[in-house]
Design an enzyme around this catalytic site. Sequence first.
Site, PDB file in Angstrom:
ATOM      1  N   SER A  15      -8.759  -1.653  18.583  1.00 30.44           N
ATOM      2  CA  SER A  15      -8.717  -1.537  17.122  1.00 30.44           C
ATOM      3  C   SER A  15      -7.781  -2.618  16.574  1.00 30.44           C
ATOM      4  O   SER A  15      -7.176  -3.366  17.349  1.00 30.44           O
ATOM      5  CB  SER A  15      -8.242  -0.145  16.729  1.00 30.44           C
ATOM      6  OG  SER A  15      -6.979   0.094  17.291  1.00 30.44           O
ATOM      7  N   LYS A  19     -11.442  -6.255  11.383  1.00 32.39           N
ATOM      8  CA  LYS A  19     -12.831  -6.169  10.888  1.00 32.39           C
ATOM      9  C   LYS A  19     -12.857  -6.251   9.377  1.00 32.39           C
ATOM     10  O   LYS A  19     -13.741  -6.868   8.790  1.00 32.39           O
ATOM     11  CB  LYS A  19     -13.449  -4.824  11.290  1.00 32.39           C
ATOM     12  CG  LYS A  19     -14.009  -4.792  12.678  1.00 32.39           C
ATOM     13  CD  LYS A  19     -14.887  -3.570  12.863  1.00 32.39           C
ATOM     14  CE  LYS A  19     -14.202  -2.280  12.566  1.00 32.39           C
ATOM     15  NZ  LYS A  19     -13.572  -1.555  13.617  1.00 32.39           N
ATOM     16  N   GLU A 152     -16.718   9.369  18.331  1.00 33.36           N
ATOM     17  CA  GLU A 152     -16.932   9.665  16.908  1.00 33.36           C
ATOM     18  C   GLU A 152     -17.675   8.555  16.163  1.00 33.36           C
ATOM     19  O   GLU A 152     -18.177   8.766  15.057  1.00 33.36           O
ATOM     20  CB  GLU A 152     -15.609  10.011  16.226  1.00 33.36           C
ATOM     21  CG  GLU A 152     -14.513   9.007  16.459  1.00 33.36           C
ATOM     22  CD  GLU A 152     -13.184   9.463  15.891  1.00 33.36           C
ATOM     23  OE1 GLU A 152     -12.988  10.668  15.714  1.00 33.36           O
ATOM     24  OE2 GLU A 152     -12.350   8.574  15.619  1.00 33.36           O
ATOM     25  N   LYS A 191     -14.500 -11.218  29.658  1.00 37.86           N
ATOM     26  CA  LYS A 191     -15.085  -9.988  30.224  1.00 37.86           C
ATOM     27  C   LYS A 191     -15.048  -8.800  29.251  1.00 37.86           C
ATOM     28  O   LYS A 191     -16.053  -8.093  29.104  1.00 37.86           O
ATOM     29  CB  LYS A 191     -14.383  -9.653  31.546  1.00 37.86           C
ATOM     30  CG  LYS A 191     -15.123  -8.634  32.398  1.00 37.86           C
ATOM     31  CD  LYS A 191     -16.412  -9.158  33.006  1.00 37.86           C
ATOM     32  CE  LYS A 191     -16.163  -9.881  34.310  1.00 37.86           C
ATOM     33  NZ  LYS A 191     -17.361 -10.535  34.844  1.00 37.86           N
ATOM     34  N   CYS A 383       5.508   4.507 -10.002  1.00 39.06           N
ATOM     35  CA  CYS A 383       5.126   5.915  -9.900  1.00 39.06           C
ATOM     36  C   CYS A 383       6.366   6.768  -9.596  1.00 39.06           C
ATOM     37  O   CYS A 383       7.206   6.928 -10.479  1.00 39.06           O
ATOM     38  CB  CYS A 383       3.996   6.089  -8.894  1.00 39.06           C
ATOM     39  SG  CYS A 383       3.001   7.535  -9.303  1.00 39.06           S
ATOM     40  N   MET A 386       9.299   4.989 -10.800  1.00 40.25           N
ATOM     41  CA  MET A 386       9.540   5.079 -12.250  1.00 40.25           C
ATOM     42  C   MET A 386      10.191   6.412 -12.574  1.00 40.25           C
ATOM     43  O   MET A 386      11.141   6.501 -13.368  1.00 40.25           O
ATOM     44  CB  MET A 386       8.200   4.933 -12.998  1.00 40.25           C
ATOM     45  CG  MET A 386       8.241   5.170 -14.478  1.00 40.25           C
ATOM     46  SD  MET A 386       7.869   6.907 -14.901  1.00 40.25           S
ATOM     47  CE  MET A 386       7.404   6.720 -16.610  1.00 40.25           C
ATOM     48  N   HIS A 509      -0.042   2.464 -10.854  1.00 40.58           N
ATOM     49  CA  HIS A 509       0.101   1.615  -9.667  1.00 40.58           C
ATOM     50  C   HIS A 509      -0.474   0.223  -9.930  1.00 40.58           C
ATOM     51  O   HIS A 509      -1.653  -0.006  -9.662  1.00 40.58           O
ATOM     52  CB  HIS A 509      -0.651   2.231  -8.482  1.00 40.58           C
ATOM     53  CG  HIS A 509      -0.035   3.481  -7.969  1.00 40.58           C
ATOM     54  ND1 HIS A 509       0.818   3.506  -6.892  1.00 40.58           N
ATOM     55  CD2 HIS A 509      -0.132   4.761  -8.394  1.00 40.58           C
ATOM     56  CE1 HIS A 509       1.211   4.750  -6.667  1.00 40.58           C
ATOM     57  NE2 HIS A 509       0.644   5.527  -7.569  1.00 40.58           N
ATOM     58  N   GLU A 511      -0.100  -2.324  -8.221  1.00 41.35           N
ATOM     59  CA  GLU A 511      -0.437  -3.005  -6.960  1.00 41.35           C
ATOM     60  C   GLU A 511      -1.911  -2.861  -6.590  1.00 41.35           C
ATOM     61  O   GLU A 511      -2.451  -3.688  -5.864  1.00 41.35           O
ATOM     62  CB  GLU A 511       0.463  -2.497  -5.823  1.00 41.35           C
ATOM     63  CG  GLU A 511       0.209  -1.070  -5.328  1.00 41.35           C
ATOM     64  CD  GLU A 511       0.952   0.009  -6.128  1.00 41.35           C
ATOM     65  OE1 GLU A 511       1.320  -0.256  -7.289  1.00 41.35           O
ATOM     66  OE2 GLU A 511       1.138   1.123  -5.585  1.00 41.35           O
TER      67      GLU A 511
HETATM   68  N1  GLN Z   1       5.132  12.541  -6.452  1.00 42.86           N
HETATM   69  C1  GLN Z   1       5.004  11.985  -7.772  1.00 42.86           C
HETATM   70  C2  GLN Z   1       3.946  12.735  -8.566  1.00 42.86           C
HETATM   71  O1  GLN Z   1       3.076  13.361  -8.010  1.00 42.86           O
HETATM   72  C3  GLN Z   1       4.721  10.504  -7.730  1.00 42.86           C
HETATM   73  C4  GLN Z   1       3.456  10.133  -6.991  1.00 42.86           C
HETATM   74  C5  GLN Z   1       3.375   8.699  -6.589  1.00 42.86           C
HETATM   75  O2  GLN Z   1       4.388   8.006  -6.506  1.00 42.86           O
HETATM   76  N2  GLN Z   1       2.185   8.216  -6.300  1.00 42.86           N
HETATM   77  O3  GLN Z   1       3.956  12.682  -9.785  1.00 42.86           O
END
Ligand code: GLN
Length: 537
Positions: A15, A19, A152, A191, A383, A386, A509, A511
């Site tokens: 693995s 891929k 699997e 091989k 998230c 913050m 997010h 990102e």
């Molecule tokens: N645990 C936090 C919430 O549910 C933040 C979630 C996260 O950072 N993705 O609000």
Amino acid sequence: MADTRYIFVTGGVTSSLGKGIISASLAKLLQARGYKTTIQKLDPYLNVDPGTLNPYEHGECFVTDDGAETDLDLGHYERFLNSPTSQANNVTTGRIYQSVIDKERRGDFLGKTVQVIPHITDEIKRRIKLLGKKDHYDVVITEIGGTVGDIESLPYIEAVRQLKWELGRKSMVIHLTLVPYLAASKELKTKPTQHSVKMLLEAGVQPDVVVLRTEHDLTEDIRRKVALFCNVDINAVIESIDVPTIYEVPLRMLNEKLDVIALNKLELGLKHDPELKPWRSFIERLLNPEHTIKIALVGKYVELPDAYKSIVESFVHAGAVNKAKVDVKWVHSEELEPQNVENYFNDCAGILVAPGFGHRGIEGKLHAVKYARENKIPFLGICLGMQCAVIEFARNVLHFKGAHSTEMNHNTPYPVIALMEDQKNILDMGGTMRLGAYPCQLKSNSLMEKAYGSSHTMERHRHRYEFNNKYLQDFENAGMIATGKNEDTDLVEIVEVTDHPWFVGVQFHPEYKSTVVQPHPVFVDFVGAAINYFCKK
Ligand code: GLN
């Protein structure tokens, strides 16, 4: 669309050969030649989606616009192709079985015995073809997770065998294997590749192309040997050599003519040379940085960087725009104490507090926020990051003693982060997670409005808890401003601290939306601020 072409990518020997990157690179080249291309990942595990998987198990959970919690390879697909994926791009065995069993319970099989072949394989084939039809793709690349020979993976390989038969020249198989290098005898060995292709042949699948992952250039002899033993043309034996950045792989595949070989096999014209100018200029900037800066990433899974894959890649994109190399300094939140934060951060030009769930490491994150805020170091909280910024501000600036998120402390006297009323009602139904893309209105003249160059954005979410608007006025009076809001729900999406050069917390997010040709403005601006800080220091 009847004419969609299907490329299946299988893996052998081991693995982690990449891929996903090979699939994304080929997709990039086909897209750059003018073909509408998408990529799908079939995961052989029984979880219905990776949403419930611990990051230690499977790395980051990538979230799409339509709110699907998916495999991190979808992040690569989006970063390479710059086009959004959706739930249909990631299918797990759990999901396949769930829909077959649901059909069985509804009586859809009219009393027939339900079996792996044909019912499971039919469902796999349906999901592969569905994606092609859905958005009229010219080419769908389907990456089969796991390694050939795994129990699997068998139903997937069987589905590929059937589809290859049904689709004929509209389909092809690319098999990725490893050619290990034996240092003692200074030899590359074929091989394992021969055995792995044999295993594929035993399952009735003849690969059209074999891609060989290698640490050293393949000799003509090696290519000839693999071609001979695996029944493929010598020009369909492709070298995939280790490169310093995954973003070089499409250019390597271009040199190896993987796109030309695939298009010939699929009887599609070459159209024009691939349009890769923005891609090449990105690589050029990436490989020739003018600055190197360190940014701390504070999280609780730092021993496993795949848990923060999209954040790391966003730094790569944003670094290139700023002609800088961002060295991520991994900081374990559980190790941070008020007396040692200085040691961790004094060589950093920025601090990012990562997303996360649960109580573990939370106090360390709060120490990191406090250090960034008080020392005016560029700070980005994502998230949970913050939410930590909000909690820290409540405790140390507003003097709300014991302020917290109700996720961590149900009985906090100051629930500055909490579940919203309407969420509480649906708690029992388990549908409380805010997932997928939501609009966000940006306050004029805020850092973020300037960074985005717009007053509006759409960003992806994955969380339950929210900023508690009951306290918003207190925060704003003291200098933490809500500069991004969802206008429909009034939920706070971004906070900024005014008395600070660059302090931003985002409930969403960013990102997940950063790509090579569209680096995310939040990251671009953050890295820019970190460079300024670094240069002034
Ligand atoms: N645990 C936090 C919430 O549910 C933040 C979630 C996260 O950072 N993705 O609000």
